[in-house]
Motif scaffolding. Structure first.
Motif, mmCIF file in Angstrom:
data_model
loop_
_atom_site.group_PDB
_atom_site.id
_atom_site.type_symbol
_atom_site.label_atom_id
_atom_site.label_comp_id
_atom_site.label_asym_id
_atom_site.label_seq_id
_atom_site.Cartn_x
_atom_site.Cartn_y
_atom_site.Cartn_z
ATOM 1 N N VAL A 57 -12.219 -19.571 -14.475
ATOM 2 C CA VAL A 57 -11.405 -18.979 -13.409
ATOM 3 C C VAL A 57 -10.209 -18.264 -14.026
ATOM 4 O O VAL A 57 -9.716 -18.643 -15.098
ATOM 5 C CB VAL A 57 -10.932 -20.044 -12.397
ATOM 6 N N LEU A 58 -9.766 -17.213 -13.346
ATOM 7 C CA LEU A 58 -8.693 -16.378 -13.849
ATOM 8 C C LEU A 58 -7.725 -16.050 -12.732
ATOM 9 O O LEU A 58 -8.066 -16.116 -11.550
ATOM 10 C CB LEU A 58 -9.235 -15.074 -14.440
ATOM 11 N N MET A 59 -6.540 -15.655 -13.108
ATOM 12 C CA MET A 59 -5.549 -15.149 -12.163
ATOM 13 C C MET A 59 -5.122 -13.755 -12.611
ATOM 14 O O MET A 59 -5.127 -13.451 -13.813
ATOM 15 C CB MET A 59 -4.319 -16.068 -12.106
ATOM 16 N N PRO A 60 -4.788 -12.849 -11.691
ATOM 17 C CA PRO A 60 -4.346 -11.511 -12.089
ATOM 18 C C PRO A 60 -2.980 -11.562 -12.743
ATOM 19 O O PRO A 60 -2.109 -12.345 -12.344
ATOM 20 C CB PRO A 60 -4.307 -10.742 -10.766
ATOM 21 N N SER A 61 -2.807 -10.731 -13.764
ATOM 22 C CA SER A 61 -1.505 -10.640 -14.415
ATOM 23 C C SER A 61 -0.528 -9.935 -13.499
ATOM 24 O O SER A 61 -0.898 -9.382 -12.454
ATOM 25 C CB SER A 61 -1.627 -9.863 -15.729
ATOM 26 N N GLU A 62 0.740 -9.948 -13.879
ATOM 27 C CA GLU A 62 1.770 -9.295 -13.061
ATOM 28 C C GLU A 62 1.486 -7.818 -12.889
ATOM 29 O O GLU A 62 1.655 -7.262 -11.798
ATOM 30 C CB GLU A 62 3.145 -9.500 -13.706
ATOM 31 N N SER A 63 1.023 -7.148 -13.966
ATOM 32 C CA SER A 63 0.727 -5.717 -13.867
ATOM 33 C C SER A 63 -0.459 -5.455 -12.947
ATOM 34 O O SER A 63 -0.522 -4.422 -12.275
ATOM 35 C CB SER A 63 0.432 -5.142 -15.257
ATOM 36 N N ASN A 64 -1.384 -6.400 -12.901
ATOM 37 C CA ASN A 64 -2.564 -6.246 -12.049
ATOM 38 C C ASN A 64 -2.227 -6.448 -10.576
ATOM 39 O O ASN A 64 -3.017 -6.113 -9.700
ATOM 40 C CB ASN A 64 -3.646 -7.250 -12.464
ATOM 41 N N MET A 65 -1.053 -7.019 -10.289
ATOM 42 C CA MET A 65 -0.630 -7.229 -8.905
ATOM 43 C C MET A 65 0.377 -6.174 -8.443
ATOM 44 O O MET A 65 0.911 -6.250 -7.340
ATOM 45 C CB MET A 65 -0.011 -8.620 -8.754
ATOM 46 N N THR A 66 0.633 -5.162 -9.280
ATOM 47 C CA THR A 66 1.571 -4.101 -8.934
ATOM 48 C C THR A 66 0.829 -2.928 -8.313
ATOM 49 O O THR A 66 -0.118 -2.407 -8.897
ATOM 50 C CB THR A 66 2.329 -3.612 -10.184
ATOM 51 N N MET A 67 1.247 -2.520 -7.121
ATOM 52 C CA MET A 67 0.576 -1.433 -6.425
ATOM 53 C C MET A 67 0.869 -0.089 -7.089
ATOM 54 O O MET A 67 1.988 0.172 -7.526
ATOM 55 C CB MET A 67 1.011 -1.387 -4.954
ATOM 56 N N SER A 68 -0.150 0.770 -7.148
ATOM 57 C CA SER A 68 0.034 2.117 -7.684
ATOM 58 C C SER A 68 0.710 2.996 -6.645
ATOM 59 O O SER A 68 0.833 2.631 -5.467
ATOM 60 C CB SER A 68 -1.324 2.718 -8.061
ATOM 61 N N GLY A 69 1.141 4.191 -7.081
ATOM 62 C CA GLY A 69 1.776 5.114 -6.146
ATOM 63 C C GLY A 69 0.847 5.511 -5.009
ATOM 64 O O GLY A 69 1.262 5.627 -3.855
ATOM 65 N N ILE A 70 -0.431 5.713 -5.316
ATOM 66 C CA ILE A 70 -1.407 6.081 -4.285
ATOM 67 C C ILE A 70 -1.582 4.950 -3.296
ATOM 68 O O ILE A 70 -1.637 5.162 -2.081
ATOM 69 C CB ILE A 70 -2.757 6.450 -4.936
ATOM 70 N N GLU A 71 -1.668 3.716 -3.805
ATOM 71 C CA GLU A 71 -1.832 2.555 -2.917
ATOM 72 C C GLU A 71 -0.614 2.376 -2.017
ATOM 73 O O GLU A 71 -0.754 2.036 -0.833
ATOM 74 C CB GLU A 71 -2.067 1.295 -3.754
ATOM 75 N N LEU A 72 0.573 2.617 -2.556
ATOM 76 C CA LEU A 72 1.782 2.513 -1.743
ATOM 77 C C LEU A 72 1.781 3.545 -0.623
ATOM 78 O O LEU A 72 2.139 3.241 0.518
ATOM 79 C CB LEU A 72 3.021 2.698 -2.623
ATOM 80 N N ALA A 73 1.372 4.776 -0.954
ATOM 81 C CA ALA A 73 1.349 5.841 0.056
ATOM 82 C C ALA A 73 0.348 5.519 1.165
ATOM 83 O O ALA A 73 0.624 5.722 2.343
ATOM 84 C CB ALA A 73 0.993 7.174 -0.601
ATOM 85 N N GLU A 74 -0.830 4.998 0.785
ATOM 86 C CA GLU A 74 -1.861 4.688 1.781
ATOM 87 C C GLU A 74 -1.462 3.527 2.682
ATOM 88 O O GLU A 74 -1.879 3.452 3.834
ATOM 89 C CB GLU A 74 -3.181 4.368 1.076
ATOM 90 N N SER A 75 -0.656 2.614 2.159
ATOM 91 C CA SER A 75 -0.284 1.433 2.944
ATOM 92 C C SER A 75 0.863 1.690 3.906
ATOM 93 O O SER A 75 1.168 0.854 4.753
ATOM 94 C CB SER A 75 0.118 0.283 2.017
ATOM 95 N N ASN A 76 1.498 2.873 3.798
ATOM 96 C CA ASN A 76 2.673 3.162 4.623
ATOM 97 C C ASN A 76 2.362 4.026 5.834
ATOM 98 O O ASN A 76 3.254 4.632 6.421
ATOM 99 C CB ASN A 76 3.753 3.859 3.781
ATOM 100 N N GLY A 77 1.076 4.124 6.233
ATOM 101 C CA GLY A 77 0.710 4.918 7.403
ATOM 102 C C GLY A 77 1.193 4.271 8.687
ATOM 103 O O GLY A 77 1.387 3.068 8.775
ATOM 104 N N HIS A 78 1.371 5.081 9.740
ATOM 105 C CA HIS A 78 1.831 4.578 11.041
ATOM 106 C C HIS A 78 0.889 5.060 12.135
ATOM 107 O O HIS A 78 0.294 6.140 12.045
ATOM 108 C CB HIS A 78 3.251 5.071 11.340
ATOM 109 N N ASP A 79 0.764 4.277 13.176
ATOM 110 C CA ASP A 79 -0.039 4.662 14.332
ATOM 111 C C ASP A 79 0.623 5.822 15.069
ATOM 112 O O ASP A 79 1.831 5.876 15.206
ATOM 113 C CB ASP A 79 -0.189 3.495 15.325
ATOM 114 N N VAL A 80 -0.203 6.762 15.541
ATOM 115 C CA VAL A 80 0.289 7.861 16.374
ATOM 116 C C VAL A 80 -0.054 7.535 17.815
ATOM 117 O O VAL A 80 -1.187 7.275 18.149
ATOM 118 C CB VAL A 80 -0.382 9.188 15.966
#
Length: 448
Positions: free
Chosen positions: A397-420
């Motif tokens: 069994v393994l756990m993700p490292s700190e870098s593996n748990m850091t969101m990329s710029g693209i992931e941050l942009a996709e997660s910040n969408g809002h309902d219209v």
């Protein structure tokens, strides 16, 4: 000076009406119905600039669906969730739709003059678009006046709507209401099944996989999530606080796993199971596990934000654990002959559940199997070999490292969408709530 207005062919309008009837019998969806209607009306000579139609409907997540057609731009679709600020609600209470509903009026017509102040906020937008005349309406789907359709027709014709055009639109509205009700009922069945079973499973059921034993074996990346100390929370806080906490927990942690190829297959108490189906080859397995890991990063960030808000409100931290695995699962209907559930089960499901359980004993938030980490790639920290209950051999069994748990710029942009949300969608919910609560309606000056 008399401004000429468009002459409307009754024969062409009847053809549009016939098309609506055939569409209702053929099971057209709402978007296709609205788009086809607006384009046919424009082709028949109705001088339309903008059409807005909103349908109040029973849905576990949405209270209304709204469609806006603009000449030369087609149809945009919006789904309304029942939330909004007080400022938004005040604006919607001053809208033409709410004015119609609160006064029991079937229609409202206003000429749009750019030189006069706007009676309703939407008129400012219509002036910029070149609108000259506006006709709003309400069509209920039966005795329950809070289930139905509200909408508006806007023209940019110099003479506005002539009597012939208004007669044609009123005629079409009746046929549209019938066709829309059929489409809403069809959409309702789809909404219920996909909301309670998930998109993929829901479509399988709707396509005919409804008998006990229907299903197949698939390969998938698996995610099992669970909230910590929920039993203590339920005992100390009471039923409603516990349910509300579960909902905000699921909104934060589970929502990321219900997109980009993932699907929440089931909620089990204070936990959930998500699957990312993939083919039995390396590349599809890599795509599925990487999508699941991206969702883990987003879920972790959302949980951090949720807990920060709870801390400010002097509420306790919500802790959680996530297990990650990849393998073959059986996917289909099980249960009684007259009471079935559609789910994933088998050895891989049991193993991901055990991995999630290890997060408690190992004091980690996320734990993955060697198979998942290998396909996913990235940086991982090995926690050693552990024995999983019901599994003969120990597993790494393994756990993700700190870098593996850091969101990329693209992931941050996709997660910040809002309902219209459309104005009509807010109004339909507000009107329904107003009818239920029966508050004092605002006076005429407030609505102007």
């Amino acid at each position: 000076m008399i401004i000429p207005r468009a002459n409307i062919s009754e024969s062409l309008i009847e053809r549009v009406s016939h098309w609506l009837q055939q569409s209702a019998l053929g099971g057209s969806d709402l978007e296709g119905l609205v788009h086809g209607l607006c384009e046919r009306l424009a082709a028949a000579g109705i001088p339309l600039l903008r059409v807005h139609l909103s349908f109040s409907m029973l849905h576990p997540l949405y209270d209304a669906l709204g469609f806006t057609w603009i000449k030369g731009k087609g149809v945009s679709v919006e789904g309304f969730r029942p939330t909004g600020s007080d400022g938004e609600k005040d604006r919607f209470l001053r809208s033409p739709y709410f004015y119609l509903l609160s006064n029991g009026l079937p229609h409202l017509r206003r000429r749009i003059d750019p030189m006069t102040s706007s009676e309703f906020g939407i008129f400012d937008d219509l002036k910029e678009m070149g609108g000259t005349d506006y006709l709003a309406f309400v069509e209920s789907f039966g005795e329950d006046t809070t289930r139905g359709m509200v909408g508006s027709w806007t023209t940019d014709a110099a003479g506005g709507f002539g009597d012939e055009v208004i007669d044609a639109l009123l005629h079409i509205q009746n046929d549209l209401a019938v066709a829309a009700k059929m489409a809403v009922l069809s959409k309702l069945a789809d909404n219920m099944v996909t909301t309670y079973l998930g998109g993929n499973a829901g479509q399988r059921v709707l396509s005919g996989q409804v008998r006990r034993g229907d299903g197949e074996t698939i390969r998938a990346a698996l995610v099992m999530g669970d909230m910590r100390q929920s039993t203590v929370l339920a005992e100390k806080s009471g039923r409603q606080v516990y349910i509300d906490t579960l909902n905000v927990f699921f909104d934060a942690i589970a929502a990321p796993f219900n997109k980009n190829g993932g699907e929440i297959l089931s909620f089990m108490g204070d936990g959930f199971l998500a699957v990312y189906p993939c083919d039995r080859h390396r590349e599809p397995s890599e795509v599925a596990t990487q999508a699941a890991m991206a969702a883990v990063r987003e879920a972790n960030a959302r949980m951090a934000e949720l807990n920060a808000d709870r801390k400010q409100n002097r509420l306790g931290e919500i802790r959680y654990g996530i297990g990650l695995h990849v393998g073959n699962v059986m996917y289909g209907n099980v249960g009684l002959k007259d009471r079935l559930t559609f789910s994933a089960f088998g050895g891989a499901v049991n193993e991901v559940q055990r991995l999630q359980g290890l997060t408690k004993t190992l004091g980690q938030t996320v734990i993955a199997s060697q198979a998942f980490a290998t396909y996913c790639g990235g940086d991982w920290v090995t926690l050693g070999e552990k024995r999983l209950r019901g599994v003969e051999e120990k597993v790494t069994v393994l756990m993700p490292s700190e870098s593996n748990m850091t969101m990329s710029g693209i992931e941050l942009a996709e997660s910040n969408g809002h309902d219209v949300r459309s104005e009509a969608e807010h109004v339909m919910l507000l009107y329904r709530n107003t009818r239920q609560q029966k508050p004092t309606l605002p006076g005429p000056n407030f609505l102007q």
